[in-house]
Design a protein around this motif. Structure first.
Motif: not given
Length: 441
Positions: A1-3, A5-15, A393-396, A433-439
């Motif tokens: 499962m992506s963290t 930050h990893e998911l943020f990078a995957q979703k926003h290559p153009g930015s 902020r990134l998780a949202a 949930s993502a914050l909890r998964t990332d500890g």
């Protein structure tokens, strides 16, 4: 499962790619401090209503809302029409015009303290002018302000905030006295100890849009104390003006300051600010016979620019109906209640609170709101840890919700729907949930 930050990078290559170019053009690659986000900010292409879209085609429910300028939402048709018509008459006439008169009439009608108004190009300019008027009117030099209250990047008002003070002369910084809010005794002590205070200035709902709340009873105490000691009271309503009520915080709480500063909603989403208040104070700008060197000169190439004036008048005409505030406030109340329910159910330490159409989320420490608007005094001293703020902020964003940078918070507009609120609540649940998964929770 992506963290997160990893998911943020995957979703926003153009930015990400555009940010790499931007860092060679702008400091940090951005044009506003709060747009600085690590690892990179979003690059947004267009907006409509309650939504925005980025260069990668991702859609978001927007709670930044033009840094608070868009109570009516993005692209309100009446405002767009007013701007379009104004553009056909030219962008700058270098003269007085009808649009500035109409704009000013709405300010005078809506803001309780407004007997006269003078337009500026921004909120920072408005606070600069307000303080100069206060010093000229009283003949005193200093200002009393409150810890972390934000009044733009005005040199005189930077001391006591959490922002860096590079480039501000110590002699200028020394002209400010800073005390914590919500303590009338400390204010009275300062006013009794210093006979050189021209004005007291504050954000009337508290620092950072009420993230660290000011309590309404404190506003009433300030009004009494400033009148007792012959000191001017300035409400910085750049954020709260027309948002917490059509008449701002002073209209909501029944406390009328001597001077008010405005921006954001004032100009309908375009650049613009204003100082308004008692006629005898604002008229320090007027060319009175015999005024001599004490007159406050106030030029400004874009003061009351006709395009901003047209947008502002169109927006304030709608605000005057009360409908935008009622709608946005109701949506925000539903959002705050829903977030508190989710945090209770998920056992997320924290709470959601806020005034009118503003919501603030405090995470990482258990708290109970004393009412729908405020934290208890002891809780307001427990900030959300910075690493949690950044990750939230990134998780949202990953969940399709764009919040204000620097703290988990947002501004609801009249364009937000009940469906938007429910989608947002689902997005927050995903983010927690993502914050909890990332500890982090």
């Amino acid at each position: 499962m992506s963290t997160i930050h990893e998911l943020f990078a995957q979703k926003h290559p153009g930015s990400a790619a555009l940010h790499e170019e931007a860092v060679g053009i702008f400091p940090d690659g951005v044009t506003h401090d709060t747009r600085y986000v690590t690892p990179f900010p979003l690059v947004v292409t267009h907006t409509a209503g309650s939504r925005k879209w980025d260069v990668d085609g991702n859609e978001y429910i927007d709670y930044v809302m033009g840094h608070g300028a868009l109570l009516l939402g993005h692209g309100r048709p009446e405002v767009i029409q007013a701007v379009t018509e104004a553009l056909s008459h030219g962008t700058h006439r270098g003269a007085s015009h009808l649009e500035e008169m109409e704009w000013a009439r709405w300010v005078l009608r809506l803001v309780p303290s407004a007997e006269r108004v003078r337009f500026t190009s921004s909120g920072t300019e408005a606070t600069m002018l307000a303080l100069r008027l206060a010093r000229a009117y009283t003949g005193k030099t200093h200002v009393l302000r409150f810890t972390d209250h934000f009044h733009g990047w005005n040199d005189l008002l930077a001391v006591g905030s959490s922002r860096n003070m590079g480039g501000i002369a110590p002699e200028v910084a020394a002209l400010s006295y800073v005390v914590p809010p919500n303590d009338p005794a400390l204010v009275e002590q300062a006013l009794e100890s210093h006979d050189d205070i021209a004005a007291v200035i504050l954000e009337p709902t508290g620092a950072s849009m009420g993230h660290a709340p000011v309590y309404p009873e404190f506003l009433h105490a300030l009004r009494d104390l400033t009148q007792k000691h012959g000191v001017l009271l300035i409400f910085d309503e750049v954020v709260t003006g027309f948002r917490v009520s059509p008449g701002g915080a002073q209209g909501l709480y029944g406390v009328t300051p001597d001077v008010t500063t405005l921006a954001k909603i004032l100009a309908g989403g375009l650049p613009g600010g204003a100082v308004c208040g008692r006629a005898d104070i604002i008229d320090m700008i007027a060319h009175h016979e015999g005024v001599g060197d004490n007159r406050v000169a106030h030029p400004g190439t874009f003061n009351a620019n006709p395009i901003s004036a047209s947008a502002g008048a169109a927006a304030l005409q709608i605000v005057a109906t009360g409908e935008p505030n009622a709608t946005a406030d109701a949506r925000a109340a539903t959002l705050r209640a829903g977030l508190n329910d989710i945090m209770t159910r998920m056992e997320v330490p924290g709470c959601c609170y806020g005034v009118a159409s503003i919501f603030q989320v405090r995470l990482g420490t258990q708290c109970q709101c004393s009412d729908a608007e405020h934290l208890r005094p002891s809780e307001s001293q427990k900030p959300t840890p910075p690493n949690i703020i950044s990750a939230m902020r990134l998780a949202a964003i990953n969940a399709g919700v764009d919040l204000m940078s620097g703290r988990p918070s947002g501004l609801v507009s009249a364009a937000h729907t009940e469906a938007d609120v429910q989608t947002t609540l689902a997005g927050f649940e995903q983010a927690f949930s993502a914050l909890r998964t990332d500890g982090l929770l």
